[in-house]
Design a protein around this motif. Sequence first.
Motif, short mmCIF file in Angstrom:
data_model
loop_
_atom_site.label_atom_id
_atom_site.label_comp_id
_atom_site.label_asym_id
_atom_site.label_seq_id
_atom_site.Cartn_x
_atom_site.Cartn_y
_atom_site.Cartn_z
N SER A 56 0.85 -1.19 0.00
CA SER A 56 0.00 0.00 0.00
C SER A 56 0.89 1.25 0.00
CB SER A 56 -0.90 0.02 1.24
OG SER A 56 -0.12 0.24 2.40
N LYS A 57 0.28 2.37 -0.32
CA LYS A 57 1.03 3.62 -0.27
C LYS A 57 1.44 3.93 1.17
CE LYS A 57 1.13 8.41 -1.85
NZ LYS A 57 0.42 9.50 -2.54
N ASN A 58 0.59 3.57 2.14
CA ASN A 58 0.95 3.79 3.54
C ASN A 58 2.21 3.04 3.94
OD1 ASN A 58 -1.22 5.49 3.78
ND2 ASN A 58 -2.47 4.08 4.98
N GLU A 59 2.37 1.82 3.41
CA GLU A 59 3.60 1.05 3.66
C GLU A 59 4.80 1.78 3.08
OE1 GLU A 59 4.21 -1.85 5.36
OE2 GLU A 59 2.13 -1.80 6.01
N LEU A 60 4.63 2.33 1.89
CA LEU A 60 5.71 3.07 1.24
C LEU A 60 6.03 4.35 2.01
CD1 LEU A 60 7.69 3.28 -1.12
CD2 LEU A 60 5.86 4.39 -2.44
N ILE A 61 5.03 5.01 2.52
CA ILE A 61 5.24 6.23 3.31
C ILE A 61 6.04 5.91 4.57
CG2 ILE A 61 4.08 7.99 4.72
CD1 ILE A 61 1.76 7.83 2.60
N ARG A 62 5.68 4.85 5.27
CA ARG A 62 6.41 4.46 6.48
C ARG A 62 7.86 4.12 6.13
NH1 ARG A 62 1.22 2.65 7.94
NH2 ARG A 62 1.44 0.64 6.91
N ALA A 63 8.07 3.39 5.04
CA ALA A 63 9.44 3.05 4.62
C ALA A 63 10.22 4.31 4.24
CB ALA A 63 9.40 2.06 3.45
N PHE A 64 9.56 5.23 3.55
CA PHE A 64 10.19 6.51 3.18
C PHE A 64 10.66 7.25 4.43
CE2 PHE A 64 8.66 11.03 3.14
CZ PHE A 64 9.79 11.61 2.59
N LEU A 65 9.80 7.36 5.43
CA LEU A 65 10.15 8.11 6.62
C LEU A 65 11.25 7.41 7.43
CD1 LEU A 65 6.61 9.36 7.69
CD2 LEU A 65 8.49 10.73 6.74
N ALA A 66 11.22 6.09 7.48
CA ALA A 66 12.29 5.36 8.17
C ALA A 66 13.63 5.58 7.45
CB ALA A 66 11.96 3.87 8.24
N TYR A 67 13.59 5.49 6.12
CA TYR A 67 14.81 5.70 5.33
C TYR A 67 15.29 7.14 5.48
CZ TYR A 67 17.81 6.37 1.28
OH TYR A 67 18.87 6.71 0.47
N ARG A 68 14.39 8.10 5.43
CA ARG A 68 14.76 9.51 5.55
C ARG A 68 15.38 9.78 6.92
NH1 ARG A 68 15.80 13.95 2.29
NH2 ARG A 68 15.77 15.76 3.66
N HIS A 69 14.81 9.17 7.95
CA HIS A 69 15.37 9.35 9.30
C HIS A 69 16.83 8.87 9.35
CE1 HIS A 69 15.90 9.34 13.61
NE2 HIS A 69 16.25 8.07 13.53
#
Length: 193
Positions: A56-69
């Motif tokens: 889902s896009k929500n899964e991608l958003i969580r992965a994006f934020l973890a990676y960005r952090h």
Amino acid sequence: MPTAHLSQRPELPVRDRILLTAHDLFYREGIRATGIDRVIAESGVAKLTFYRHFPSKNELIRAFLAYRHERWMAWFTDALQRHGAGRGKGIDALVPALSEWFADPGFRGCAFLNSVGELGGALPEVLEIARSHKEAMTKEIEQLLPPSRRRAKDAQTIALAVDGAISHAQFDPTPETALKTLERLVKLVRGAA
């Protein structure tokens, strides 16, 4: 914190290629403005392949934020060291480090504050992820300050000023005003100790 373009990533594993493409698009253009079809097209994967890695896009958003952090904190720690934090300059390294980031042509402010603004109510997990990121940033700032009983509170004050400087640098034609104001606030906090 420069970004690598997709043309520089053709040999990456599919999941990484999707995540890096989403990272660049979400940060540059916003999460809501970036549809899944665009991420799929620009990462060069099939739709089925995308959904196999990110259901889902929500899964991608969580992965994006973890990676960005991870990426931002690594950059921040390194930038502080480059600007003298490890050589006794401590908090004096903060403004030059942020100046480096603000001068990057890809600078679009804080991905976490931007994400909360876009999705805080719609995806409450974003609030917790952003809070965790800001706590890590504050801890890093705390390490720059000399030991004292006010150290944690001073770090929180400076971190709040950093967030204000980041936000101001997003819309000001030049980040100089934000950086000079942040420098003044840091000196005030340091002088009050």
